[in-house]
Design a protein around this motif. Sequence first.
Motif, short mmCIF file in Angstrom:
data_model
loop_
_atom_site.label_atom_id
_atom_site.label_comp_id
_atom_site.label_asym_id
_atom_site.label_seq_id
_atom_site.Cartn_x
_atom_site.Cartn_y
_atom_site.Cartn_z
N TYR A 159 0.82 -1.22 0.00
CA TYR A 159 0.00 0.00 0.00
C TYR A 159 0.85 1.26 0.00
CZ TYR A 159 -3.93 -3.09 0.58
OH TYR A 159 -4.86 -4.08 0.38
N PRO A 172 -8.05 -4.05 3.06
CA PRO A 172 -7.91 -3.99 1.61
C PRO A 172 -8.88 -2.99 0.99
CG PRO A 172 -9.17 -5.92 2.23
CD PRO A 172 -8.76 -5.23 3.51
N TYR A 173 -8.56 -2.52 -0.21
CA TYR A 173 -9.45 -1.76 -1.09
C TYR A 173 -9.69 -0.30 -0.66
CZ TYR A 173 -10.55 -6.71 -1.47
OH TYR A 173 -10.44 -8.08 -1.53
N TRP A 206 -7.35 2.56 -2.11
CA TRP A 206 -7.61 2.83 -3.53
C TRP A 206 -8.94 3.56 -3.71
CZ3 TRP A 206 -5.21 3.22 -7.93
CH2 TRP A 206 -3.99 2.55 -8.12
C1 LUB Z 1 -6.67 -3.78 -5.30
C2 LUB Z 1 -5.99 -5.64 -4.07
C3 LUB Z 1 -6.08 -6.03 -5.48
C4 LUB Z 1 -7.97 -3.00 -5.38
O1 LUB Z 1 -6.51 -2.28 -2.84
C5 LUB Z 1 -6.44 -3.54 -2.69
O2 LUB Z 1 -6.45 -4.14 -1.60
C6 LUB Z 1 -6.36 -4.33 -3.94
C7 LUB Z 1 -5.46 -6.59 -3.04
O3 LUB Z 1 -6.29 -6.65 -1.93
O4 LUB Z 1 -6.70 -4.92 -6.17
C8 LUB Z 1 -8.24 -2.49 -6.79
C9 LUB Z 1 -7.30 -1.38 -7.20
#
Ligand code: LUB
Length: 220
Positions: free
Chosen positions: A91, A149-150, A153
């Motif tokens: 991240y 996660p996610y 983003w």
């Molecule tokens: C991204 C993953 C794989 C989200 O942000 C995340 O946690 C992500 C792994 O968990 O795709 C889409 C950009």
Amino acid sequence: MANSPAVPLAGTPPFTVKPLAGRRGPTPQQDRAARTKAQVLIAAAELFTANGFRHTSVKDVAERVEMTKGAVYFHYPNKEALAVAVVEHLYAKWPILLDEIRAEGMTPLDAAAAMLDRAALAFRDDVIVQAGARLQLERPHIDAELPPPYVDWTSLLTELLTAAKHEGQIKAGTDPAAAARALVAGFFGMQHISDVLQHRADIVDRWQEVRNPLFEAIRA
Ligand code: LUB
């Protein structure tokens, strides 16, 4: 301001503390330790990517870098700490990428597209990214507090799409947060399918198939 520190507190995010003029940089020993720690992390990421968390041991990591288990434990107290560090490094990449893209002077909408386009390359080529993605899928089996996660983003894309809306780049009726969630879902699913079917060899083409309709749907 009274009591304001002359130098930002070491390790206070997001500042990086640069040695003051006249302050020495890291010693050769500190440099060597940092390099060893990075080697251990990469080896762990390679094993997590290939075999998953449960089928990777600290012994496997040590053997891969030709070190003793004690040398690995010096940097990471256990396997869970390795997993947390891999996901944290995953991240940490995106704000750096965003700074690079902002420095290119793109519009907010183009920056959002560029972020995901370059993320697709990172998912194809960067073992830290690949390992972090697999570890997130294996969260239930990892007894540690992994970053969620996610959400990073989603926040990053929401911010860019909100700016794009203010600049008239996306349709007035577009909800930036909803569009960001759709892009994150689309990218996540796309990279997972590409990984399962082709070890992400076709991720760039698959991403084009997802990104073009999504961006065309919101572009003003
Ligand atoms: C991204 C993953 C794989 C989200 O942000 C995340 O946690 C992500 C792994 O968990 O795709 C889409 C950009």
